[in-house]
Scaffold this motif. Structure first.
Motif, PDB file in Angstrom:
ATOM      1  N   TRP A  21       0.823  -1.217   0.000  1.00 39.06           N
ATOM      2  CA  TRP A  21       0.000   0.000   0.000  1.00 39.06           C
ATOM      3  C   TRP A  21       0.858   1.268   0.000  1.00 39.06           C
ATOM      4  CZ3 TRP A  21      -4.926  -1.328  -0.850  1.00 39.06           C
ATOM      5  CH2 TRP A  21      -5.374  -2.564  -0.403  1.00 39.06           C
ATOM      6  N   GLU A  22       1.918   1.273  -0.813  1.00 38.67           N
ATOM      7  CA  GLU A  22       2.867   2.385  -0.806  1.00 38.67           C
ATOM      8  C   GLU A  22       2.313   3.657  -1.439  1.00 38.67           C
ATOM      9  OE1 GLU A  22       6.667   1.442  -2.399  1.00 38.67           O
ATOM     10  OE2 GLU A  22       6.961  -0.342  -1.145  1.00 38.67           O
ATOM     11  N   TYR A  23       1.242   3.531  -2.210  1.00 41.33           N
ATOM     12  CA  TYR A  23       0.756   4.696  -2.955  1.00 41.33           C
ATOM     13  C   TYR A  23      -0.612   5.172  -2.467  1.00 41.33           C
ATOM     14  CZ  TYR A  23       4.717   3.788  -5.940  1.00 41.33           C
ATOM     15  OH  TYR A  23       6.006   3.603  -6.410  1.00 41.33           O
ATOM     16  N   ASN A  24      -0.923   4.839  -1.220  1.00 45.13           N
ATOM     17  CA  ASN A  24      -2.158   5.352  -0.621  1.00 45.13           C
ATOM     18  C   ASN A  24      -1.999   6.819  -0.242  1.00 45.13           C
ATOM     19  OD1 ASN A  24      -3.337   2.844  -0.805  1.00 45.13           O
ATOM     20  ND2 ASN A  24      -4.107   2.864   1.289  1.00 45.13           N
ATOM     21  N   ALA A  25      -2.974   7.622  -0.623  1.00 41.43           N
ATOM     22  CA  ALA A  25      -2.964   9.031  -0.228  1.00 41.43           C
ATOM     23  C   ALA A  25      -3.453   9.161   1.214  1.00 41.43           C
ATOM     24  CB  ALA A  25      -3.844   9.851  -1.162  1.00 41.43           C
ATOM     25  N   LYS A  26      -2.855  10.082   1.955  1.00 45.03           N
ATOM     26  CA  LYS A  26      -3.281  10.346   3.330  1.00 45.03           C
ATOM     27  C   LYS A  26      -4.326  11.458   3.342  1.00 45.03           C
ATOM     28  CE  LYS A  26       1.158   9.063   5.429  1.00 45.03           C
ATOM     29  NZ  LYS A  26       2.290   9.530   6.281  1.00 45.03           N
ATOM     30  N   LYS A  27      -5.120  11.484   4.412  1.00 39.00           N
ATOM     31  CA  LYS A  27      -6.093  12.547   4.578  1.00 39.00           C
ATOM     32  C   LYS A  27      -6.191  12.908   6.050  1.00 39.00           C
ATOM     33  CE  LYS A  27      -9.843   9.135   4.541  1.00 39.00           C
ATOM     34  NZ  LYS A  27     -11.082   8.714   3.858  1.00 39.00           N
ATOM     35  N   PRO A  28      -6.583  14.145   6.351  1.00 38.91           N
ATOM     36  CA  PRO A  28      -6.728  14.541   7.756  1.00 38.91           C
ATOM     37  C   PRO A  28      -7.815  13.714   8.437  1.00 38.91           C
ATOM     38  CG  PRO A  28      -6.801  16.445   6.285  1.00 38.91           C
ATOM     39  CD  PRO A  28      -6.900  15.242   5.424  1.00 38.91           C
ATOM     40  N   ALA A 536      -9.309  13.874 -11.684  1.00 40.29           N
ATOM     41  CA  ALA A 536      -9.211  13.766 -10.231  1.00 40.29           C
ATOM     42  C   ALA A 536      -8.352  12.557  -9.902  1.00 40.29           C
ATOM     43  CB  ALA A 536     -10.594  13.614  -9.599  1.00 40.29           C
ATOM     44  N   TRP A 537      -7.808  12.543  -8.707  1.00 38.45           N
ATOM     45  CA  TRP A 537      -6.980  11.420  -8.262  1.00 38.45           C
ATOM     46  C   TRP A 537      -7.815  10.142  -8.274  1.00 38.45           C
ATOM     47  CZ3 TRP A 537      -2.248  10.078  -8.127  1.00 38.45           C
ATOM     48  CH2 TRP A 537      -1.780   9.062  -7.303  1.00 38.45           C
ATOM     49  N   GLN A 538      -7.279   9.100  -8.897  1.00 39.82           N
ATOM     50  CA  GLN A 538      -8.030   7.867  -9.086  1.00 39.82           C
ATOM     51  C   GLN A 538      -7.731   6.796  -8.039  1.00 39.82           C
ATOM     52  OE1 GLN A 538     -10.244   7.639 -11.968  1.00 39.82           O
ATOM     53  NE2 GLN A 538      -9.791   9.833 -11.910  1.00 39.82           N
ATOM     54  N   GLY A 539      -6.850   7.100  -7.086  1.00 46.86           N
ATOM     55  CA  GLY A 539      -6.562   6.133  -6.031  1.00 46.86           C
ATOM     56  C   GLY A 539      -5.811   4.924  -6.544  1.00 46.86           C
ATOM     57  N   ASN A 540      -5.996   3.799  -5.883  1.00 42.29           N
ATOM     58  CA  ASN A 540      -5.236   2.600  -6.239  1.00 42.29           C
ATOM     59  C   ASN A 540      -5.631   2.033  -7.598  1.00 42.29           C
ATOM     60  OD1 ASN A 540      -3.484   2.402  -4.013  1.00 42.29           O
ATOM     61  ND2 ASN A 540      -5.112   1.582  -2.737  1.00 42.29           N
ATOM     62  N   GLY A 542      -6.274   3.883 -10.141  1.00 46.74           N
ATOM     63  CA  GLY A 542      -5.451   4.682 -11.043  1.00 46.74           C
ATOM     64  C   GLY A 542      -4.010   4.223 -11.046  1.00 46.74           C
ATOM     65  N   MET A 543      -3.486   3.849  -9.864  1.00 44.45           N
ATOM     66  CA  MET A 543      -2.117   3.348  -9.793  1.00 44.45           C
ATOM     67  C   MET A 543      -1.983   2.047 -10.582  1.00 44.45           C
ATOM     68  SD  MET A 543      -0.621   5.708  -8.166  1.00 44.45           S
ATOM     69  CE  MET A 543       0.950   4.872  -8.366  1.00 44.45           C
ATOM     70  N   TRP A 544      -3.001   1.199 -10.522  1.00 49.32           N
ATOM     71  CA  TRP A 544      -2.971  -0.048 -11.300  1.00 49.32           C
ATOM     72  C   TRP A 544      -2.945   0.258 -12.791  1.00 49.32           C
ATOM     73  CZ3 TRP A 544      -5.907  -2.708 -14.889  1.00 49.32           C
ATOM     74  CH2 TRP A 544      -5.624  -4.060 -15.043  1.00 49.32           C
ATOM     75  N   HIS A 545      -3.698   1.247 -13.217  1.00 47.66           N
ATOM     76  CA  HIS A 545      -3.669   1.650 -14.624  1.00 47.66           C
ATOM     77  C   HIS A 545      -2.298   2.210 -15.004  1.00 47.66           C
ATOM     78  CE1 HIS A 545      -8.330   1.998 -14.905  1.00 47.66           C
ATOM     79  NE2 HIS A 545      -7.906   0.843 -15.377  1.00 47.66           N
ATOM     80  N   PHE A 546      -1.691   2.991 -14.110  1.00 45.71           N
ATOM     81  CA  PHE A 546      -0.328   3.455 -14.369  1.00 45.71           C
ATOM     82  C   PHE A 546       0.610   2.263 -14.568  1.00 45.71           C
ATOM     83  CE2 PHE A 546      -1.055   7.562 -11.710  1.00 45.71           C
ATOM     84  CZ  PHE A 546      -1.709   8.148 -12.789  1.00 45.71           C
ATOM     85  N   MET A 547       0.473   1.271 -13.702  1.00 48.77           N
ATOM     86  CA  MET A 547       1.322   0.082 -13.796  1.00 48.77           C
ATOM     87  C   MET A 547       1.139  -0.629 -15.143  1.00 48.77           C
ATOM     88  SD  MET A 547       1.215  -3.415 -11.524  1.00 48.77           S
ATOM     89  CE  MET A 547      -0.252  -3.975 -12.411  1.00 48.77           C
ATOM     90  N   MET A 548      -0.108  -0.759 -15.580  1.00 49.42           N
ATOM     91  CA  MET A 548      -0.346  -1.453 -16.848  1.00 49.42           C
ATOM     92  C   MET A 548       0.163  -0.633 -18.030  1.00 49.42           C
ATOM     93  SD  MET A 548      -1.467  -4.301 -15.832  1.00 49.42           S
ATOM     94  CE  MET A 548      -1.961  -5.085 -17.374  1.00 49.42           C
ATOM     95  N   SER A 549       0.136   0.687 -17.918  1.00 49.03           N
ATOM     96  CA  SER A 549       0.726   1.498 -18.988  1.00 49.03           C
ATOM     97  C   SER A 549       2.233   1.288 -19.040  1.00 49.03           C
ATOM     98  CB  SER A 549       0.386   2.976 -18.789  1.00 49.03           C
ATOM     99  OG  SER A 549       1.144   3.561 -17.741  1.00 49.03           O
ATOM    100  N   GLN A 550       2.854   1.094 -17.866  1.00 48.04           N
ATOM    101  CA  GLN A 550       4.288   0.797 -17.838  1.00 48.04           C
ATOM    102  C   GLN A 550       4.605  -0.539 -18.504  1.00 48.04           C
ATOM    103  OE1 GLN A 550       5.267   1.013 -13.624  1.00 48.04           O
ATOM    104  NE2 GLN A 550       5.971   3.126 -13.817  1.00 48.04           N
ATOM    105  N   ARG A 551       3.627  -1.429 -18.509  1.00 50.31           N
ATOM    106  CA  ARG A 551       3.817  -2.743 -19.116  1.00 50.31           C
ATOM    107  C   ARG A 551       3.477  -2.757 -20.605  1.00 50.31           C
ATOM    108  NH1 ARG A 551       1.891  -7.181 -14.519  1.00 50.31           N
ATOM    109  NH2 ARG A 551       3.125  -6.306 -12.799  1.00 50.31           N
ATOM    110  N   GLY A 552       3.224  -1.561 -21.166  1.00 50.99           N
ATOM    111  CA  GLY A 552       3.063  -1.476 -22.608  1.00 50.99           C
ATOM    112  C   GLY A 552       1.646  -1.360 -23.110  1.00 50.99           C
ATOM    113  N   PHE A 553       0.686  -1.074 -22.229  1.00 51.41           N
ATOM    114  CA  PHE A 553      -0.701  -0.916 -22.645  1.00 51.41           C
ATOM    115  C   PHE A 553      -1.082   0.556 -22.699  1.00 51.41           C
ATOM    116  CE2 PHE A 553      -0.533  -5.112 -20.731  1.00 51.41           C
ATOM    117  CZ  PHE A 553      -1.314  -5.895 -21.570  1.00 51.41           C
ATOM    118  N   VAL A 554      -1.916   0.913 -23.663  1.00 53.06           N
ATOM    119  CA  VAL A 554      -2.612   2.185 -23.639  1.00 53.06           C
ATOM    120  C   VAL A 554      -3.861   1.983 -22.777  1.00 53.06           C
ATOM    121  CG1 VAL A 554      -3.840   3.918 -24.993  1.00 53.06           C
ATOM    122  CG2 VAL A 554      -1.765   2.852 -25.907  1.00 53.06           C
ATOM    123  N   ILE A 555      -4.133   2.943 -21.896  1.00 50.56           N
ATOM    124  CA  ILE A 555      -5.292   2.873 -21.015  1.00 50.56           C
ATOM    125  C   ILE A 555      -6.285   3.951 -21.427  1.00 50.56           C
ATOM    126  CG2 ILE A 555      -6.103   2.895 -18.630  1.00 50.56           C
ATOM    127  CD1 ILE A 555      -4.035   0.702 -19.212  1.00 50.56           C
TER     128      ILE A 555
END
Length: 743
Positions: A21-28, A536-540, A542-555
């Protein structure tokens, strides 16, 4: 997007996103404004525990147990610890209460502590309540001896702060805070009669959980009573946790079946007798989604929907006699979507109301008798949220984005209907903005995010929007994002075959070579309850989509007609009683137009995935357009529209007896024989929302037609498929591998 793409950097993994869970955003923590002026209180990690390594819950959020309640003066940022950790330790214990939530009494002399919270359906609505008296420094537990641990629901102070009401075992109780005597206000609860709370369908589809309201004079309580005996039980079987199966029965009205019957009563604290309100119609064929006191202690304002949900009748009901008279009606040819409470003005008998009567979601000022309407937000745009009414200075604050439907900005306009709308959010906060505004509308907690930037929470003054204090900047997360290898994000529009604009976004791989061909993963939802194309921030996810783009996919993602994009009444109503052609055609048109514009997309390798309504749309796209969509991951879908709950499905699809053919045609299960591509079907067997029953029926249909597919069932997981250690990591890994191996 303005952010420069990073082409060489850190590569994401499923483990870092959903394991560590390294990419979880914090909130007050639980920041709330006090009822008057501009002071606010917050939950903060207690001194000495700020660096403690906390465990994560099933969503990857910190499980906070070392907290104290503090108060801030926004002008000076003076911080006062109102309830230190040591004062949250009950007598005879060495452990402080874990604060799940808190409330203030009207005079701010007492704090109500909600702790030991447990899930009911979607929220942690069942728990324990304690009071900390700031005058005596006494900490004591509410509810009396008859209340078992973690069984009290919806506890709240009376307006005068002298009493405490709550629901226990489907009855409403009140406790005198001086004598501590507990009194039952209702005693007729049973397995089918519930007081002061709601059945599954009301909670899910009307977004309402707390089912009672104190009168302003603290002498009476108005409440909902639901009789669920007519609604058939749906049985959910837990096969894994005990030697023999455990069966949970949930009253769940499906399409065309009988609903629970709701009625409204008023019970006096002195008489302990209920006066029932006289509403027209047969109760089980009507809905009462909203009710409250009508700005006094003698009348209720009750909103009643017919079952078709094309008419909302507003009544004033006499709390003494039960007589109800209608004074305002909202009527549609299709369905009414807005379910809101009127906000009463203090210096007049007018109230603030929202309606789509002119084709857009607008805010109106309405006279008490319902005869005078003033549109405070005229124009061809939707108001997505009413934020604050500043009656003293004559302003209405709301969220809208007339020029970009993927974004959100704070606007204001005059309460008397004069003048023009002003954008309060400065232009540099491009993306999505939300606000929690103080009681006097002079201060706000501002949250800003964008597709590539996690939320930033700051304390601002209004209307100058000057930042005074940073509550949470998520700087550590932003630094980690800056290290990632990411491509470009583009928000764009294409045209459907009938010429209508369709909005979407595209995330390209880092180091994109436009002379090559890249596979496409298309994310969908498509239902009226949501909008996927948001800056808007897409949360985890969105991070998964970023990961799949790194693997060569257009999202990519596209909002089809009928989604919650702020594009007006006609956009949202166009899918009423649809047979599914319009929604799926929009998605197909968008993909074809996207492929025609960007030649680096390989339209022979298009995949699609979605969850819930997105899972249903994934099935429909795989079955109806097999030549285009080659790989699909359908999570928690509704393959057969007959199987979903009556309130939601009949609202958008019409009553079953009027639209039999549409229900058949729109259900993906009836197109399963057309499957050609690779399909992964995922569902939790404990899903109380979208029942596993639907996937089982789809399995039978696919088997009947010898259509090969892949299946993953998660035992006892509910609709979100998150319960259980490792579930989110397992699901995200499986979904990634499915696209990697087949696309």
């Amino acid at each position: 997007m303005n952010k420069e793409p990073v082409k060489n950097g850190v590569k994401l993994t499923n483990e870092t996103i959903y394991g560590d869970w390294e990419y979880n955003a914090k909130k007050p923590g639980a920041v709330r404004w006090l009822d008057e002026g501009a002071s606010y209180s917050a939950l903060e990690t207690a001194s000495g525990y700020k660096d403690a390594k906390l465990e994560k819950d099933q969503y990857g959020d910190d499980i906070k147990v070392y907290e104290e309640i503090v108060q801030y003066d926004p002008a000076t940022l003076e911080r006062t610890v109102l309830l230190p950790l040591k004062q949250l330790i009950p007598q005879g214990s060495d452990k402080a209460l874990a604060v799940d939530d808190y409330q203030w009494s009207e005079d701010k002399s007492k704090i109500l502590i909600y702790t030991n919270a447990k899930y009911v359906w979607r929220k942690k609505d069942r728990g324990d309540y304690w009071i900390r008296d700031l005058n005596t420094n006494e900490l004591w537990q509410l509810g009396g001896e008859q209340s078992a641990p973690a069984e009290m629901m919806f506890g709240k102070f009376s307006p005068d702060g002298l009493k405490f009401a709550y629901v226990w075992k489907n009855n409403i109780y009140v406790q005198d805070l001086k004598s501590r005597k507990v009194q039952a206000l209702t005693n007729d609860a049973s397995s089918t009669v519930i007081n002061g709370l709601f059945d599954w369908a009301y909670e899910e589809e009307f977004s309402i959980r707390d089912g009672y309201r104190w009168s302003p004079d603290s002498q009476r309580i108005a409440y909902w009573q639901l009789d669920t005996h007519a609604a058939k039980d749906f049985l959910i079987i837990n096969n894994t946790d005990t030697l023999y199966p455990v069966v949970t029965a949930i009253p769940y009205p499906k399409v065309g079946e009988e609903n629970a019957a709701a009625r409204i009563g008023v019970v006096g604290l002195e008489t302990v007798k209920t006066q029932w309100m006289s509403l027209p119609g047969v109760a089980k064929d009507m809905y009462v989604p909203r009710m409250d006191w009508a700005n006094n202690s003698e009348q209720l304002l009750i909103q009643q929907f017919n079952r078709k949900q094309d008419t909302n009748s507003l009544f004033y009901a006499d709390a003494n006699t039960g007589k109800a008279e209608t004074f305002l009606t909202e009527k549609e040819d299709t369905f009414i979507e807005l379910m809101i409470e009127p906000e009463w003005l203090e210096n007049s008998d007018d109230f603030i109301w929202q309606s789509e009567r002119d084709g857009w979601k607008h805010v109106y000022r309405v006279s008490r008798n319902g005869k005078t309407y003033t549109d405070l937000t005229p124009g061809e745009f939707d108001v997505t949220e009413l934020v604050s009414v500043d009656e003293k200075n004559g302003w209405l604050y709301f969220i809208a984005s007339p020029d970009n439907v993927s974004q959100r900005y704070l606007q204001r306009t005059r309460l008397d209907g004069s003048g023009k709308m002003e954008q309060v959010t400065p232009s540099q906060f491009s993306g999505s903005n939300s606000y929690k505004i103080s009681a006097d509308s002079s201060w706000a907690i501002h949250t800003h995010s964008s597709f590539l930037s996690p939320p930033v929470y700051s304390l601002i003054s209004l209307p100058d929007h000057k930042a005074h204090h940073m509550l949470e900047d998520n700087a550590a997360l932003m630094a980690k994002l800056d290290e990632l290898s990411l491509g470009e994000v583009e928000f764009y529009s294409v045209k459907a075959q009938d010429g209508l604009r369709l909005d979407g976004y595209m995330l390209s791989p880092a180091g994109l070579d436009k002379s090559k061909k890249y596979p496409l993963i298309h994310y969908v939802y498509g239902e009226p309850a949501g909008q996927t194309v948001r800056d808007a921030w897409q949360g985890n996810r969105g991070m998964w989509h970023f990961m799949m783009s790194q693997r060569g996919f257009v999202i990519s993602s596209i909002d089809n007609r009928g989604t919650a994009a702020p594009r007006g009444h006609d956009w949202r109503r166009s899918i009423y009683a649809s047979n599914g052609d319009l929604e799926t055609r929009d998605q197909s048109d968008a993909i074809n137009a996207t492929c025609a514009r960007w030649k680096f997309i390989d339209c022979n390798r298009v995949g699609v995935w979605g969850h819930s309504g997105g899972g249903s749309l994934t099935l429909n796209l795989m079955f109806r357009y097999p030549e285009l969509f080659k790989v699909g991951v359908s999570q928690a879908p509704v393959p057969d529209k007959h199987l979903y709950d009556s309130i939601y499905q009949e609202r958008y699809s019409g009553l079953l007896e009027d639209n039999v053919e549409n229900y058949v045609e729109f259900s993906a299960i009836n197109h399963a024989s057309k499957l050609e591509g690779k399909l992964l079907l995922v569902h939790g067997t404990g899903d109380d929302n979208v029942h596993y029953q639907g996937s089982e029926r789809l399995i039978n249909e696919l088997v009947k037609h010898n259509k090969q597919f892949d299946l993953m069932s998660y035992p006892n997981r509910r609709h979100g498929i998150v319960e259980g250690k490792g579930t989110s990591l397992h699901l995200s890994t499986m979904r990634a591998n499915y696209f990697m191996n087949n696309l």
